[in-house]
Design an enzyme around this catalytic site. Structure first.
Site, PDB file in Angstrom:
ATOM      1  N   ALA A 127      23.644  44.396  44.680  1.00  0.00           N
ATOM      2  CA  ALA A 127      22.950  44.417  45.980  1.00  0.00           C
ATOM      3  C   ALA A 127      22.735  43.057  46.615  1.00  0.00           C
ATOM      4  CB  ALA A 127      21.581  45.095  45.813  1.00  0.00           C
TER       5      ALA A 127
ATOM      6  N   GLY B  10      27.630  39.833  49.484  1.00  0.00           N
ATOM      7  CA  GLY B  10      28.864  40.480  49.919  1.00  0.00           C
ATOM      8  C   GLY B  10      28.641  41.880  50.478  1.00  0.00           C
TER       9      GLY B  10
ATOM     10  N   GLU C 229      21.396  37.546  39.109  1.00  0.00           N
ATOM     11  CA  GLU C 229      21.194  36.299  39.856  1.00  0.00           C
ATOM     12  C   GLU C 229      20.248  35.368  39.101  1.00  0.00           C
ATOM     13  OE1 GLU C 229      22.984  35.608  42.373  1.00  0.00           O
ATOM     14  OE2 GLU C 229      23.731  37.565  43.002  1.00  0.00           O
TER      15      GLU C 229
ATOM     16  N   ALA D  76      23.908  44.808  34.874  1.00  0.00           N
ATOM     17  CA  ALA D  76      24.114  46.223  35.212  1.00  0.00           C
ATOM     18  C   ALA D  76      24.945  46.952  34.157  1.00  0.00           C
ATOM     19  CB  ALA D  76      24.794  46.353  36.568  1.00  0.00           C
TER      20      ALA D  76
ATOM     21  N   LEU E  90      29.688  46.137  42.301  1.00  0.00           N
ATOM     22  CA  LEU E  90      29.691  45.026  41.354  1.00  0.00           C
ATOM     23  C   LEU E  90      31.021  44.291  41.446  1.00  0.00           C
ATOM     24  CD1 LEU E  90      28.321  46.745  38.109  1.00  0.00           C
ATOM     25  CD2 LEU E  90      27.034  45.407  39.783  1.00  0.00           C
TER      26      LEU E  90
ATOM     27  N   TYR F 241      40.161  47.491  47.713  1.00  0.00           N
ATOM     28  CA  TYR F 241      41.044  46.754  48.612  1.00  0.00           C
ATOM     29  C   TYR F 241      42.489  47.154  48.313  1.00  0.00           C
ATOM     30  CZ  TYR F 241      43.207  43.142  51.374  1.00  0.00           C
ATOM     31  OH  TYR F 241      43.959  42.504  52.313  1.00  0.00           O
TER      32      TYR F 241
ATOM     33  N   TYR G 245      47.922  41.196  44.775  1.00  0.00           N
ATOM     34  CA  TYR G 245      46.796  42.130  44.723  1.00  0.00           C
ATOM     35  C   TYR G 245      47.190  43.555  44.308  1.00  0.00           C
ATOM     36  CZ  TYR G 245      42.053  43.631  45.342  1.00  0.00           C
ATOM     37  OH  TYR G 245      40.787  44.102  45.074  1.00  0.00           O
TER      38      TYR G 245
ATOM     39  N   LYS H 187      41.888  48.800  40.774  1.00  0.00           N
ATOM     40  CA  LYS H 187      41.454  49.596  41.932  1.00  0.00           C
ATOM     41  C   LYS H 187      42.049  51.007  41.875  1.00  0.00           C
ATOM     42  CE  LYS H 187      38.749  46.603  43.947  1.00  0.00           C
ATOM     43  NZ  LYS H 187      37.289  46.767  43.745  1.00  0.00           N
TER      44      LYS H 187
ATOM     45  N   THR I 259      34.070  36.240  50.328  1.00  0.00           N
ATOM     46  CA  THR I 259      32.843  36.459  49.566  1.00  0.00           C
ATOM     47  C   THR I 259      32.918  35.585  48.322  1.00  0.00           C
ATOM     48  OG1 THR I 259      33.727  38.217  48.151  1.00  0.00           O
ATOM     49  CG2 THR I 259      32.749  38.924  50.243  1.00  0.00           C
TER      50      THR I 259
HETATM   51  P1  NAD Z   1      30.071  39.580  45.571  1.00  0.00           P
HETATM   52  O1  NAD Z   1      30.371  38.596  44.497  1.00  0.00           O
HETATM   53  O2  NAD Z   1      29.606  39.088  46.882  1.00  0.00           O
HETATM   54  O3  NAD Z   1      28.972  40.637  45.026  1.00  0.00           O
HETATM   55  C1  NAD Z   1      28.953  41.069  43.700  1.00  0.00           C
HETATM   56  C2  NAD Z   1      27.595  41.635  43.347  1.00  0.00           C
HETATM   57  O4  NAD Z   1      27.637  42.100  41.982  1.00  0.00           O
HETATM   58  C3  NAD Z   1      26.447  40.626  43.411  1.00  0.00           C
HETATM   59  O5  NAD Z   1      25.294  41.284  43.914  1.00  0.00           O
HETATM   60  C4  NAD Z   1      26.224  40.266  41.936  1.00  0.00           C
HETATM   61  O6  NAD Z   1      24.893  39.834  41.636  1.00  0.00           O
HETATM   62  C5  NAD Z   1      26.516  41.596  41.280  1.00  0.00           C
HETATM   63  N1  NAD Z   1      26.859  41.502  39.865  1.00  0.00           N
HETATM   64  C6  NAD Z   1      27.938  40.900  39.294  1.00  0.00           C
HETATM   65  N2  NAD Z   1      27.899  41.064  37.950  1.00  0.00           N
HETATM   66  C7  NAD Z   1      26.781  41.780  37.676  1.00  0.00           C
HETATM   67  C8  NAD Z   1      26.187  42.272  36.479  1.00  0.00           C
HETATM   68  N3  NAD Z   1      26.738  42.064  35.280  1.00  0.00           N
HETATM   69  N4  NAD Z   1      25.019  42.947  36.571  1.00  0.00           N
HETATM   70  C9  NAD Z   1      24.432  43.167  37.779  1.00  0.00           C
HETATM   71  N5  NAD Z   1      24.956  42.741  38.939  1.00  0.00           N
HETATM   72  C10 NAD Z   1      26.113  42.057  38.881  1.00  0.00           C
HETATM   73  O7  NAD Z   1      31.406  40.465  45.703  1.00  0.00           O
HETATM   74  P2  NAD Z   1      32.004  41.405  46.869  1.00  0.00           P
HETATM   75  O8  NAD Z   1      33.193  40.728  47.436  1.00  0.00           O
HETATM   76  O9  NAD Z   1      30.953  41.924  47.768  1.00  0.00           O
HETATM   77  O10 NAD Z   1      32.582  42.591  45.970  1.00  0.00           O
HETATM   78  C11 NAD Z   1      31.984  43.876  45.875  1.00  0.00           C
HETATM   79  C12 NAD Z   1      33.073  44.931  45.829  1.00  0.00           C
HETATM   80  O11 NAD Z   1      33.775  44.939  47.068  1.00  0.00           O
HETATM   81  C13 NAD Z   1      34.136  44.699  44.744  1.00  0.00           C
HETATM   82  O12 NAD Z   1      34.504  45.937  44.171  1.00  0.00           O
HETATM   83  C14 NAD Z   1      35.299  44.137  45.517  1.00  0.00           C
HETATM   84  O13 NAD Z   1      36.541  44.361  44.903  1.00  0.00           O
HETATM   85  C15 NAD Z   1      35.165  44.942  46.798  1.00  0.00           C
HETATM   86  N6  NAD Z   1      35.935  44.403  47.949  1.00  0.00           N
HETATM   87  C16 NAD Z   1      35.836  43.103  48.309  1.00  0.00           C
HETATM   88  C17 NAD Z   1      36.625  42.630  49.361  1.00  0.00           C
HETATM   89  C18 NAD Z   1      36.574  41.185  49.807  1.00  0.00           C
HETATM   90  O14 NAD Z   1      37.463  40.781  50.552  1.00  0.00           O
HETATM   91  N7  NAD Z   1      35.578  40.438  49.424  1.00  0.00           N
HETATM   92  C19 NAD Z   1      37.470  43.501  50.057  1.00  0.00           C
HETATM   93  C20 NAD Z   1      37.521  44.831  49.682  1.00  0.00           C
HETATM   94  C21 NAD Z   1      36.749  45.268  48.598  1.00  0.00           C
HETATM   95 NA    NA Z   2      28.338  43.161  46.604  1.00  0.00          NA
END
Ligand code: NAD
Ligand code: NA
Length: 400
Positions: free
Chosen positions: A49, A52, A76, A113, A141, A227, A237, A246, A277
């Site tokens: 949460a 990103g 965090e 988590a 996550l 993605y 990717y 994925k 992100t």
């Molecule tokens: P991010 O790094 O911004 O967010 C990740 C979150 O996961 C953070 O809140 C972090 O604290 C939490 N986290 C990580 N490990 C953890 C753990 N062990 N316990 C609890 N919390 C934990 O990443 P994001 O880019 O927002 O990615 C989120 C999802 O979106 C992923 O599945 C990613 O593949 C997908 N996504 C990202 C993009 C992109 O371009 N960034 C595009 C499409 C899909």
């Molecule tokens: Na996230």
């Protein structure tokens, strides 16, 4: 102390608390003025949460029309003798402050988590503070490791191609350089382990556990983010280790969807747009694509950030007037529809072919990429006085 950005490679080693507050506030303002979510969930659990897509989802749900009460889980760091703490730490704090100002419950749980302890804590918190049930679970996550609870060892993800080695350019944010990277193909073990870390197994475990604990409301939905991208990025990717993970996530969505039929629930995958992100800047060879994509989509007036994507997901794809999610022939929700438009991809391919380590700052949207990265960590906001003194006592007084 005066807090400045510290970047090592593609990792931010500092964060600005007041700037993080500003980032949260700007996202809230966007959601309040955007087309609103109708008939959204009353209570949501967000795994991942704090930054990103997960943070954007949380803000959208609470401030974008449905006034959702949220339980957020994230990993965090707070302030300590090692530093000021992570951006996500402050995002959690200021999100909660803003939600509570608006009379809406927000609970933050900080920890792993993947651990049984966190799972128990989430179930207990839903029972004690969310009237026993949630109506939506966001699985967002992004991690490089996942513990194997049976052995006590860890699975590590590897971002690699499968089959053939590839060469690509990677942006180093610390030195503002585009450098040639060569990636060897993943071993079978690396493919397997990446699926374990970034695939859908943990999502399925979470939902099964929550369902068995009786904390999913009738009609509960769950959604995870994915993605796919265009053909030009397939080698790194979609046809690489991350793409395999994925694919597993998509398959698990169908499995979870079946399992939730007894409570008339739904499981979905939303395929998102490529964005800057904390997680995505790690993908080697991906930066020229992002630099070109941002340039093209901004020029065409089609650019979105995480918050625009989240709001569009909830107001037009997941919660619709018909009650049915908007899905494609593979049951996927497509938020990458604008990114993958023919006219966008034609322009991106043309631009990418011309991007080199010498001209990427001019040809690509380097400024936009860098600005997004800085803002993720609370830097680069015109409205913030970065010369102000921030005391350790002040930072330590902020509680998640
Ligand atoms: P991010 O790094 O911004 O967010 C990740 C979150 O996961 C953070 O809140 C972090 O604290 C939490 N986290 C990580 N490990 C953890 C753990 N062990 N316990 C609890 N919390 C934990 O990443 P994001 O880019 O927002 O990615 C989120 C999802 O979106 C992923 O599945 C990613 O593949 C997908 N996504 C990202 C993009 C992109 O371009 N960034 C595009 C499409 C899909
Ligand atoms: Na996230």
């Amino acid at each position: 102390m005066i807090i400045n950005p510290v970047i090592k490679g593609v990792v931010a080693r500092s964060a600005h608390p007041i700037g993080c507050r500003e980032a949260v506030k700007q996202q809230i303002t966007y959601c309040q003025s955007a087309p609103q979510i109708h008939d959204g969930p009353k209570r949501a659990l967000i795994l991942g949460a704090s930054s990103g897509f997960g943070l954007a989802s949380r803000i959208s749900l609470t401030f974008g029309g449905s006034r959702t009460k949220t339980l957020g889980v994230s990993f965090e760091r707070g302030p300590s003798d090692k530093g000021v703490g992570s951006a996500g730490w402050y995002n959690n704090i200021y999100f909660k402050q803003e939600a509570e100002k608006n009379g809406l419950k927000a609970v933050n749980l900080i920890g792993d988590a993947f651990s049984p302890k966190m799972r128990e804590q989430v179930i207990r918190t839903i029972k004690e503070e969310f009237d026993g049930q949630v109506d939506l679970i966001i699985y967002s996550l992004a991690s490089g490791v996942r513990p194997n609870l049976q052995t006590g060892e860890f699975w590590h993800s590897a971002i690699k191609p499968i089959g053939n080695a590839i060469n690509g350019l990677t942006l180093n944010l610390e030195h503002e350089e585009l450098t040639e990277t060569s990636l060897s193909p993943a071993s079978d073990q690396e493919v397997h382990d990446t699926i374990k870390v970034m695939g859908g197994e943990d999502w399925e475990e979470w939902i099964t556990l929550l369902n068995n604990a009786g904390v999913l409301a009738e009609g509960c939905k769950t959604i995870a983010y994915s993605y796919i991208g265009p053909k030009s990025t397939y080698p790194i990717y979609h046809l690489g280790t991350l793409g395999q993970a994925k694919l597993d996530l998509h398959n698990k969505a169908d499995l979870i969807h079946q399992k939730l039929q007894d409570i008339k629930g739904e499981a979905h995958v939303a395929v998102c747009k490529a964005l800057v992100t904390k997680a995505s800047v790690f993908i080697p060879g991906f930066s020229p694509y992002l630099l070109a994509l941002f340039k093209v989509m901004k020029t065409m007036g089609l650019h979105e950030g995480c918050i625009e994507q989240a709001q569009r997901l909830f107001n037009s794809k997941l919660y619709t007037t018909s009650g049915e999610a908007v899905i494609d022939e593979n049951r996927l929700i497509r938020l990458d529809d604008w990114e993958l438009r023919d006219d966008v991809q034609r322009a991106v391919t043309e631009l990418m072919a011309n991007i080199t380590p010498d001209n990427f700052k001019q040809l690509g949207d380097f400024d936009g990429y860098q600005e997004d990265f800085l803002k993720l960590n609370g830097f680069g906001f015109d409205s913030i006085d970065y010369g102000q003194d921030i005391s350790m006592a002040f930072m330590e007084s902020l509680k998640p």
